[in-house]
Design a protein around this motif. Structure first.
Motif, short mmCIF file in Angstrom:
data_model
loop_
_atom_site.label_atom_id
_atom_site.label_comp_id
_atom_site.label_asym_id
_atom_site.label_seq_id
_atom_site.Cartn_x
_atom_site.Cartn_y
_atom_site.Cartn_z
N VAL A 241 30.63 30.95 49.33
CA VAL A 241 32.20 30.54 49.47
C VAL A 241 33.01 31.27 50.59
O VAL A 241 33.51 30.75 51.20
CB VAL A 241 32.66 30.15 48.11
CG1 VAL A 241 34.02 29.71 48.32
CG2 VAL A 241 31.96 29.17 47.16
N PHE A 242 32.87 32.61 50.19
CA PHE A 242 33.46 33.44 51.40
C PHE A 242 33.01 33.33 52.68
O PHE A 242 33.91 33.43 53.46
CB PHE A 242 33.32 34.79 50.59
CG PHE A 242 34.05 35.10 49.34
CD1 PHE A 242 35.19 34.43 48.85
CD2 PHE A 242 33.88 36.42 48.74
CE1 PHE A 242 35.65 34.59 47.43
CE2 PHE A 242 34.34 36.48 47.39
CZ PHE A 242 35.37 35.65 46.87
N VAL B 123 43.53 38.65 59.31
CA VAL B 123 44.63 38.75 58.18
C VAL B 123 44.47 37.48 57.11
O VAL B 123 44.21 37.79 55.95
CB VAL B 123 45.91 38.84 58.53
CG1 VAL B 123 46.82 38.92 57.38
CG2 VAL B 123 45.87 40.25 59.39
N ALA B 124 44.35 36.44 57.78
CA ALA B 124 44.35 35.16 56.98
C ALA B 124 42.85 35.27 56.12
O ALA B 124 43.01 34.76 55.01
CB ALA B 124 44.35 33.95 58.19
N ALA B 125 41.90 35.54 56.81
CA ALA B 125 40.46 35.37 56.16
C ALA B 125 40.40 36.46 55.01
O ALA B 125 40.00 36.02 53.81
CB ALA B 125 39.46 35.60 57.14
N ILE B 126 40.93 37.67 55.31
CA ILE B 126 40.95 38.63 53.94
C ILE B 126 41.97 38.17 52.86
O ILE B 126 41.61 38.09 51.54
CB ILE B 126 41.19 40.04 54.49
CG1 ILE B 126 40.38 40.46 55.45
CG2 ILE B 126 41.49 40.94 53.21
CD1 ILE B 126 40.66 41.90 56.22
N THR B 127 43.05 37.51 53.14
CA THR B 127 44.08 37.05 52.26
C THR B 127 43.38 35.90 51.48
O THR B 127 43.57 35.98 50.10
CB THR B 127 45.13 36.62 52.91
OG1 THR B 127 45.85 37.64 53.45
CG2 THR B 127 46.18 36.06 51.88
N VAL C 244 40.49 35.41 50.98
CA VAL C 244 39.12 35.92 50.06
C VAL C 244 39.62 36.27 48.90
O VAL C 244 38.95 36.11 47.79
CB VAL C 244 38.47 36.80 50.96
CG1 VAL C 244 37.49 37.54 50.13
CG2 VAL C 244 37.33 36.36 51.91
N ILE C 245 40.73 37.29 49.01
CA ILE C 245 41.13 37.85 47.64
C ILE C 245 41.59 36.65 46.91
O ILE C 245 41.52 36.73 45.67
CB ILE C 245 42.35 38.73 48.01
CG1 ILE C 245 41.73 39.96 48.92
CG2 ILE C 245 42.93 39.20 46.98
CD1 ILE C 245 42.69 40.86 49.41
N ALA D 103 40.13 35.57 42.96
CA ALA D 103 41.24 35.42 41.89
C ALA D 103 40.82 34.06 41.28
O ALA D 103 40.72 33.95 39.77
CB ALA D 103 42.51 35.32 42.18
N VAL D 104 40.62 33.10 41.95
CA VAL D 104 40.36 31.94 41.29
C VAL D 104 38.94 31.93 40.68
O VAL D 104 38.76 31.23 39.41
CB VAL D 104 40.35 30.62 42.48
CG1 VAL D 104 39.83 29.27 41.61
CG2 VAL D 104 41.66 30.77 42.96
N PHE D 105 37.94 32.41 41.37
CA PHE D 105 36.50 32.74 40.78
C PHE D 105 36.71 33.43 39.48
O PHE D 105 35.92 33.24 38.31
CB PHE D 105 35.67 33.26 41.51
CG PHE D 105 35.08 32.59 42.40
CD1 PHE D 105 33.79 32.04 41.98
CD2 PHE D 105 35.08 32.14 43.63
CE1 PHE D 105 32.73 31.09 42.42
CE2 PHE D 105 34.20 31.46 44.29
CZ PHE D 105 33.15 30.82 43.81
N ALA D 106 37.70 34.56 39.41
CA ALA D 106 37.87 35.32 38.17
C ALA D 106 38.25 34.43 37.06
O ALA D 106 37.82 34.61 35.81
CB ALA D 106 38.51 36.55 38.52
N ILE D 107 39.24 33.76 37.31
CA ILE D 107 39.93 32.75 36.01
C ILE D 107 38.85 31.68 35.68
O ILE D 107 38.72 31.63 34.64
CB ILE D 107 41.20 32.21 36.62
CG1 ILE D 107 42.17 33.28 37.03
CG2 ILE D 107 41.67 31.23 35.70
CD1 ILE D 107 43.28 32.74 37.59
N ALA D 108 37.98 31.23 36.76
CA ALA D 108 37.28 29.92 36.49
C ALA D 108 36.02 30.41 35.85
O ALA D 108 35.40 29.71 34.98
CB ALA D 108 36.94 29.26 37.79
#
Length: 371
Positions: free
Chosen positions: A315-316, A347-351, A353-354, A358-363
């Protein structure tokens, strides 16, 4: 001695301020601290006389112009040459240091609105590019011979194989550092064996995918944006369009497919090297053998965490490549736009990704946890 020397160039009397001597960089050497204090103490409505000055250069004129607050004094007795030098300094200072504009509440609202409209514009362009890729994939499913296999292979080599050395080095060092810091704490509580759990869960599930994504965004993502941007500057993309060649099929799709395929492999490679580096540090600090480390790792880290890490990598990689191509295609035909969009791409890609991590961590918060 210093007081008498100052009196030779600066005299404050009842009739006003009289300057004398050499008002040059060399002539005022050694007098500047005392002279600046004396000039700062002069009233704003004082009378100034420069007739006794023998020589004046731009340094002396700048010193006076600053003491006057950037404007001519009310009463000034000076010859034409002195006025000309000081006038040139005033013009240069005004051009080099413009007054900052006053920003009202309406200007702040307008600036915020412009930023929001710019974000919506980027979001619309991103969705349009994604839709174009979906249509290209549908076309390729109906016409398998049109697959750009050569371009995909070349991009896979550039973003995958060439990134292995730097990702291995960074992964090894991260594993060593994480293991060393964990060992210091675990040794205090006599829980040396739990270093396998910390390294396994931390690297395989989180650090591996995120670390590789940041490296790839800075390395491959910026390269993709710069490549497409240079093609925009040299009008190569317009030439392809004139020849009837789809830019999304030949330029964007190979990059997106290649990075989506390469990222899970890079995550697996980097995580393995990071675990090896963690074991090396654990062996040095806690005397943990490689056999024990490999035997305890499957029990400490369920295999579902490996699947989560590989899914994150895919996904990343897809998002990094899509963002890089989006900003690369929006480059205007000038070098300033190229550098601006390349920076914005990273900058947009790293943002993103983070945020997606976080969405992956919640899901996946209830998946892959050890029993």
């Amino acid at each position: 001695m210093a007081g008498r020397a100052l009196d030779e160039v600066f005299v404050a009397g009842a009739s006003g301020i009289r300057l004398a001597g050499d008002w040059t960089l060399r002539g005022l050497d050694g007098l500047l601290p005392a002279l600046r204090r004396a000039l700062a103490a002069v009233p704003a409505d004082a009378n100034w006389s420069l007739r006794s000055i023998r020589r004046m250069d731009s340094f002396g004129a700048m010193l006076l112009w600053q003491a006057w607050g950037g404007r001519w004094p009310v009463a000034l007795d000076a010859d034409e040459a002195q006025r000309a030098i000081i006038g040139r300094i005033g013009k240069v200072t005004a051009a080099a240091l413009p007054m900052p504009p006053r920003i009202s509440a309406a200007d702040a609202v307008a600036l915020l609105g412009a930023r929001l409209l710019g974000f919506v514009d980027h979001l619309g362009g991103f969705v349009a590019l994604l839709g174009r890729l979906v249509l290209d994939l549908a076309h390729l499913l109906r016409h398998p011979r049109d697959w750009p296999l050569l371009e995909i292979s070349a991009n896979l080599f550039k973003v995958g194989a060439k990134a292995m050395p730097v990702s291995a080095l960074v992964g090894f060092l991260i594993g060593v550092v994480l293991s060393y810091l964990s060992a210091l704490q675990l040794r205090t509580f006599g829980a040396d064996a739990f270093i396998v759990n910390i390294l396994g869960m931390g690297i395989i599930r989180e650090l591996g995918p995120v670390l590789v994504s940041v490296l790839v965004a800075g390395r491959s993502g910026s390269a993709m944006t710069a490549q497409l941007g240079v093609m925009r500057v040299t009008e190569e993309i317009d030439a392809l369009a004139a020849m009837g060649v789809s830019r999304s099929l030949r330029l964007v799709l190979p990059k997106v497919v290649a990075l989506t395929l390469a990222m899970p492999l890079l995550v697996l490679w980097t995580s393995a090297i990071a675990l090896f580096g963690g074991w090396v540090s654990a062996w040095v600090e806690l005397d943990i053998s490689l056999h024990f480390f490999l035997q305890a790792l499957p029990d400490a880290v369920p295999v579902a965490n490996l699947y989560i890490g590989l899914a994150k990598g895919a996904v990343f990689g897809f998002l990094i490549a899509l963002i890089a191509c989006h900003f690369g295609l929006r480059v205007q035909p000038d070098t300033e736009s190229l550098s601006t969009h390349t920076t914005a791409s990273v900058v947009a890609a790293i943002t993103v990704v983070i945020l997606v991590d976080a969405v992956f961590a919640i899901a996946t918060r209830s998946i892959g946890l050890p029993l």
